[in-house]
Design an enzyme around this catalytic site. Structure first.
Site, mmCIF file in Angstrom:
data_model
loop_
_atom_site.group_PDB
_atom_site.id
_atom_site.type_symbol
_atom_site.label_atom_id
_atom_site.label_comp_id
_atom_site.label_asym_id
_atom_site.label_seq_id
_atom_site.Cartn_x
_atom_site.Cartn_y
_atom_site.Cartn_z
ATOM 1 N NE ARG A 273 23.549 -5.253 67.580
ATOM 2 C CZ ARG A 273 23.254 -4.898 68.695
ATOM 3 N NH1 ARG A 273 22.461 -5.508 69.494
ATOM 4 N NH2 ARG A 273 24.421 -4.175 69.486
ATOM 5 C CE LYS B 185 25.711 -0.541 68.836
ATOM 6 N NZ LYS B 185 26.065 -0.193 67.437
ATOM 7 C CB SER C 245 27.172 1.278 61.927
ATOM 8 O OG SER C 245 26.539 0.103 62.035
#
Ligand SMILES: Nc1ncnc2c1ncn2[C@@H]1O[C@H](COP(=O)(O)OP(=O)(O)OP(=O)(O)O)[C@@H](O)[C@H]1O
Ligand SMILES: Cc1ncsc1CCO
Ligand SMILES: [Mg+2]
Length: 518
Positions: free
Chosen positions: A43, A141, A112
Site C-alpha cells: 500500500r 487511516k 474493503s
C-alpha cells in the site's frame, strides 16, 4: 471458477511511513514473513507510479521466495506491470468487473467492506475476499465511517454463511496483540469465522516484526478455552460437581478483583470472604496488570456507577485479565436504563470477552436487544419462561459466554444447555446489591472452574439462593436488615460445611433443565 487456495490467516498491509528509523520496508516485510505472515498487500498512497512499481518489484522478490501472495493496493496498473497475485480495492476505487477483465480469472481481487450491503455487492461482483472494517478507530487511516466492532463483523459473517460461494474474510482496523484474539474468535457465527486478520502498524512499526507476527498468528490459529461448550449436560451430573467447585474456592482462595459500585462494595467484599475467596476492590488502572498476574485471579466488572472514564477503566481491566487468559464476569447494572449505559455495554461487548454475564431480566434483555418491562435497577418478571430461555440461549451463543438471568426464577445458559433454578427468597429483592453480590460469587467460582464455566455459574446461584432461604428463617431475622447479616453467615456456614464433606444442604436445590415445548 476454481477457488484459489490462499491462506489469509495473517495478512500484512504495508505503510512506508510507519517503518522504524534505521530499517527499511523491505527488511520489515522480510522479518514479518519470517514470523509467519501469509499474505502481503503493498500500500503506497503517495508514491509516484515509477517508484511504486520499483518498490513492488523489490517486495515481490521477497514474497516470491517465500511463496506468499503479493497484492497491490488500489493500483491495477501497478499490479499488471509486475504481474502481482492480485489487487485490493476500496469502495471508491475501480469496479470489480473491470479489474477482473484486465487481471483475468486467476488473480485475487479483494475489497474493503463495512456493512452487509457492501459485502453483498462485493460477493455479487465476484471478489475473492472481503476486508471487513474498520473494526476499531485507527491512527493509520482516517476513518470515513464509524468503526463497526466485533458485532459488525458478526453481521457480515452471518450474511456470508448464507451465500453459496465461499468468499474469504479478513478483519482490519487496529488489530494488534491486544485486540486480535477477541476479534477473530468472538465474531465467529455458526459455520463461519474470519479467515484471518489484516495488520498494519502492529507489524510494520514493530521493533521485532518476526516475534509480533508469530504471536499474532498464534492468536488467530489457537482456539481460546472459551470457545468450548460442553455438550449433553444434565441436571444430576452438573449438581454432582457443585460441591467440588465450592470446596475449591475454600482450598485455593482465588483472588477476586471487584470493580464494583459503592452501594455494593462492602457487602461484596464480605461475601467474597465468607465463601473463602480473597477480594480486592480497585479501580486503579496502574495496578490491573499486577492483579491479573496473581494465580487464580478473576475480575468482576460491575457497571454500577456511570462515571466519566468508566468504559476506559473496564476495557483496560478486561484487557489485562484476557491477556493472562484469566476470567472476567460482567454485571451490566441497569444496562438499558439510560443511553449512557446502553452505549457503554455496546463498547464493552464490541471489544471484550466475558466468561459470565449476569444480570436481571431488564439488563439481559437490553443487551440482547429485546424489550422487557424493566423499571429502574430492579428486576421484573413479566416475560414468559420460554421467551427468557430463548434470549439467554441466543446471547450466550453469540457472546461465547455463560448467561445468568436472575429473578424469582434464575436461568443459566451456555448457549446449548439452559437450566432453570427456583431457589431464593423474596428478601433478596428487598435489599440493594443482591444481584451485584452474586456477580462477586460467580467471579470466585469461575476462577477455580475455568474449564466449566456453566458449572461455576450453577454453583454460584445455588450456594447464594439456598443460603438466602436459610438466612430468611434464621433466628433473629426480622426483615431485610437482619437478613443481610444472616445471609453472610449462611454463605460462610454452607461453604465450610461443603469443604468438610457435608453437602446435605444441596438437597434443597430446585433445578431443572429447560426443554422447549413442541
Ligand atoms: N422474588 C424472589 N424470590 C426469590 N429469589 C429472588 C427473588 N428476586 C430475586 N431473587 C434472587 O436474588 C438474586 C439477585 O437477583 P435480582 O434479579 O434481584 O438481581 P438485581 O435486580 O440485579 O439486584 P440488585 O440490582 O439489587 O443488585 C438472585 O440470586 C435471585 O435468584
Ligand atoms: C442502587 C444502585 N444504584 C446504582 S448501582 C446500585 C446497586 C444495585 O445494582
Ligand atoms: Mg433486585
Amino acid at each position: 471458477m476454481v477457488p484459489r487456495k490462499v491462506d489469509y490467516s495473517l495478512y500484512l498491509v504495508t505503510d512506508p511511513y510507519l517503518v522504524p528509523n534505521g530499517t527499511t520496508l523491505e527488511e520489515q516485510v522480510q522479518k514479518a514473513i519470517d514470523g509467519g505472515v501469509t499474505v502481503v498487500q503493498l500500500r503506497e498512497k503517495d508514491a509516484e507510479t515509477c517508484d511504486f512499481i520499483a518498490r513492488a518489484k523489490t517486495i515481490q522478490e521477497i514474497t516470491k521466495k517465500a511463496g506468499v501472495p503479493l497484492l497491490i493496493n488500489d493500483r491495477l496498473d501497478v499490479a499488471l506491470a509486475i504481474d502481482a497475485d492480485g489487487i485490493h480495492i476500496g469502495q471508491e476505487d475501480i469496479d470489480v468487473a473491470t479489474a477482473r477483465k484486465l487481471l483475468g480469472p486467476d488473480k485475487i481481487i479483494g475489497m474493503s467492506v463495512s456493512y452487509v450491503s457492501e459485502a453483498a455487492k462485493a460477493v455479487e461482483d465476484g471478489v475473492d475476499y472481503v476486508g471487513i472494517g474498520a473494526i476499531y478507530d485507527t491512527a493509520t487511516k482516517k476513518p470515513k465511517k464509524p468503526p463497526i466492532g466485533i458485532n459488525g463483523v458478526r453481521k457480515i459473517l452471518s450474511y456470508l454463511s448464507s451465500v453459496p460461494r465461499y468468499v474469504a474474510t479478513v478483519a482490519i482496523g487496529s488489530l494488534n496483540l491486544k485486540t486480535s484474539r477477541n476479534v477473530v474468535h468472538l465474531s465467529a457465527v455458526p459455520g463461519r469465522r474470519l479467515d484471518g486478520i489484516a495488520v498494519v502498524s502492529a507489524i510494520i512499526a514493530a521493533e521485532d516484526p518476526t516475534a509480533v507476527s508469530r504471536e499474532l498468528l498464534g492468536l488467530v490459529r489457537d482456539t481460546p478455552y472459551w470457545m468450548t461448550v460442553i455438550p449433553n449436560r444434565d441436571v444430576s451430573s452438573v449438581l454432582a460437581e457443585v460441591p467440588a467447585v465450592i470446596s475449591k474456592v475454600r482450598s485455593e482462595t482465588p483472588f477476586v478483583h471487584n470493580i464494583v459500585n459503592r452501594v455494593a462494595t462492602n457487602f461484596a467484599a464480605n461475601v467474597n470472604l465468607a465463601i473463602g475467596s480473597s477480594p480486592a476492590m480497585s479501580e486503579n488502572i496502574p495496578e490491573f496488570d499486577d492483579f491479573a498476574g496473581i494465580p487464580n485471579s478473576a475480575l468482576l466488572i460491575n457497571m454500577g456507577f456511570g462515571t466519566d472514564d468508566w468504559v476506559e477503566t473496564y476495557l483496560t481491566a478486561a484487557g489485562a485479565y484476557a491477556k493472562k487468559l484469566r476470567p472476567v464476569v460482567l454485571d451490566p447494572v441497569a444496562a438499558g436504563a439510560s443511553e449512557l449505559r446502553k452505549s457503554a455495554v455496546k463498547s464493552l461487548l464490541n471489544r471484550c470477552h466475558f466468561d459470565i454475564i449476569k444480570g436481571n431480566e431488564g439488563e439481559i434483555f437490553s443487551i440482547a436487544g429485546e424489550v422487557s418491562q424493566m423499571r429502574g435497577v430492579d428486576s421484573t418478571s413479566n416475560s414468559q419462561l420460554q421467551k427468557k430461555a430463548k434470549v439467554v440461549e441466543a446471547l450466550a451463543a453469540k457472546e461465547k459466554t455463560i448467561v445468568i438471568l436472575t429473578g424469582k426464577e434464575d436461568l443459566i445458559s451456555d448457549g446449548m444447555t439452559t437450566f432453570v433454578l427456583r431457589n431464593g427468597h423474596g428478601y433478596l429483592a428487598d435489599i440493594t446489591a443482591s444481584g451485584c453480590v452474586l456477580g462477586s460469587i460467580a467471579g470466585a467460582m469461575v476462577a477455580v472452574s475455568l474449564h466449566d464455566r456453566f458449572l461455576a455459574a450453577v454453583a454460584s446461584v445455588l450456594l447464594y439462593t439456598i443460603a438466602a432461604e436459610r438466612a430468611a428463617v434464621a433466628p433473629g431475622v426480622r426483615g431485610p436488615g437482619t437478613f443481610i447479616g444472616a445471609l453472610i453467615d449462611e454463605l460462610y456456614i454452607l461453604s465450610n460445611a461443603t469443604a468438610n464433606g457435608d453437602v446435605s444442604w444441596l438437597e434443597a436445590a430446585r433445578v431443572e433443565q429447560y426443554v422447549e415445548e413442541a
